[in-house]
Motif scaffolding. Structure first.
Motif, PDB file in Angstrom:
ATOM      1  N   SER A  85      31.593  43.469  39.331  1.00 16.46           N
ATOM      2  CA  SER A  85      32.531  43.957  38.322  1.00 16.46           C
ATOM      3  C   SER A  85      33.979  43.829  38.774  1.00 16.46           C
ATOM      4  CB  SER A  85      32.208  45.416  37.969  1.00 16.46           C
ATOM      5  OG  SER A  85      32.219  46.223  39.132  1.00 16.46           O
ATOM      6  N   GLY A  86      34.233  42.893  39.662  1.00 18.33           N
ATOM      7  CA  GLY A  86      35.588  42.697  40.158  1.00 18.33           C
ATOM      8  C   GLY A  86      36.357  41.666  39.352  1.00 18.33           C
ATOM      9  N   ALA A  97      35.359  39.310  36.031  1.00 19.74           N
ATOM     10  CA  ALA A  97      36.131  39.379  34.787  1.00 19.74           C
ATOM     11  C   ALA A  97      36.601  37.991  34.358  1.00 19.74           C
ATOM     12  CB  ALA A  97      37.323  40.314  34.956  1.00 19.74           C
ATOM     13  N   ALA A  98      37.112  37.207  35.295  1.00 17.15           N
ATOM     14  CA  ALA A  98      37.618  35.873  34.963  1.00 17.15           C
ATOM     15  C   ALA A  98      36.491  34.962  34.481  1.00 17.15           C
ATOM     16  CB  ALA A  98      38.309  35.254  36.183  1.00 17.15           C
ATOM     17  N   ILE A  99      35.391  34.930  35.198  1.00 16.93           N
ATOM     18  CA  ILE A  99      34.270  34.074  34.819  1.00 16.93           C
ATOM     19  C   ILE A  99      33.657  34.555  33.508  1.00 16.93           C
ATOM     20  CG2 ILE A  99      31.953  33.311  35.490  1.00 16.93           C
ATOM     21  CD1 ILE A  99      33.007  33.469  38.439  1.00 16.93           C
ATOM     22  N   ILE A 137      25.580  34.747  37.909  1.00 20.25           N
ATOM     23  CA  ILE A 137      26.751  34.628  38.769  1.00 20.25           C
ATOM     24  C   ILE A 137      26.700  35.755  39.794  1.00 20.25           C
ATOM     25  CG2 ILE A 137      29.276  34.535  38.866  1.00 20.25           C
ATOM     26  CD1 ILE A 137      28.103  32.342  37.049  1.00 20.25           C
ATOM     27  N   LEU A 138      26.698  35.415  41.070  1.00 20.16           N
ATOM     28  CA  LEU A 138      26.676  36.410  42.144  1.00 20.16           C
ATOM     29  C   LEU A 138      28.117  36.727  42.531  1.00 20.16           C
ATOM     30  CD1 LEU A 138      23.769  34.813  44.201  1.00 20.16           C
ATOM     31  CD2 LEU A 138      23.637  36.795  42.656  1.00 20.16           C
ATOM     32  N   ALA A 139      28.718  37.670  41.810  1.00 19.54           N
ATOM     33  CA  ALA A 139      30.138  37.999  41.980  1.00 19.54           C
ATOM     34  C   ALA A 139      30.308  39.272  42.795  1.00 19.54           C
ATOM     35  CB  ALA A 139      30.807  38.119  40.611  1.00 19.54           C
ATOM     36  N   ALA A 179      41.158  32.727  35.413  1.00 21.68           N
ATOM     37  CA  ALA A 179      41.255  33.414  34.121  1.00 21.68           C
ATOM     38  C   ALA A 179      42.242  32.726  33.183  1.00 21.68           C
ATOM     39  CB  ALA A 179      41.655  34.868  34.325  1.00 21.68           C
ATOM     40  N   ALA A 180      43.242  32.068  33.734  1.00 20.99           N
ATOM     41  CA  ALA A 180      44.245  31.392  32.898  1.00 20.99           C
ATOM     42  C   ALA A 180      43.639  30.210  32.152  1.00 20.99           C
ATOM     43  CB  ALA A 180      45.416  30.918  33.757  1.00 20.99           C
TER      44      ALA A 180
END
Length: 158
Positions: free
Chosen positions: A9-10, A14-16, A63-65, A136-137
């Motif tokens: 949840s970092g 968030a970006a992915i 995704i292993l975030a 994220a951009a």
């Protein structure tokens, strides 16, 4: 489109998650902290959901975030729930002081994840060289793709 489950949840989650939802995929967020998972799923929008940490991920892509220090335990905890899934390793297996790798000398992070995962899970490495805010951009539409298939965004005047 696919369902993509994100464990973590970092900022990278968030970006992915944001890019996946923007591309039309269904996103599921899973975290040890259910409140953080809900807080991440809400701004992703597009019907993003939260899953229960440790339960079978809804997505065929996972995704292993999480930090490398936690990823092997996470994969082992999910166990057979990862069978047949495509696991995307975004970790960097480096020591806290950035002076060495923390994997055995004859191995690497994705290999260690593959060793911990069910034998029919596929492990790929991606996103570990990107900062979350750059990812994220999204792609810069006015620049051609690089030879590696990624677009980079540059501020005017640089």
């Amino acid at each position: 489109m696919s369902t993509i489950s994100i464990i973590g949840s970092g900022d990278m989650a968030a970006a992915i998650g944001g890019l996946a939802a923007k591309a039309g995929h269904t996103v599921e967020v899973m975290s040890r902290d259910a409140a953080k998972a809900r807080a991440l799923a809400e701004p992703i929008g597009a019907g993003a959901t939260t899953g229960t940490f440790g339960a079978a991920p809804a997505g065929d892509i996972v995704i292993l975030a999480v930090p490398y220090a936690a990823v092997l335990d996470v994969v082992k905890q999910y166990g057979e729930a990862m069978a047949g899934k495509l696991l995307v390793d975004i970790t960097n297996p480096v020591a806290p002081d950035f002076t060495s790798f923390v994997t055995p000398q004859d191995s690497f992070g994705a290999q260690e994840i593959a060793n911990a995962a069910p034998t029919d899970a596929e492990v790929v490495k991606a996103f570990n060289t990107h900062f979350s805010h750059v990812l994220a951009a999204g792609p810069a539409n006015h620049l051609p793709d690089s030879a590696y298939g990624a677009s980079f965004r540059f501020d005017e005047g640089i």
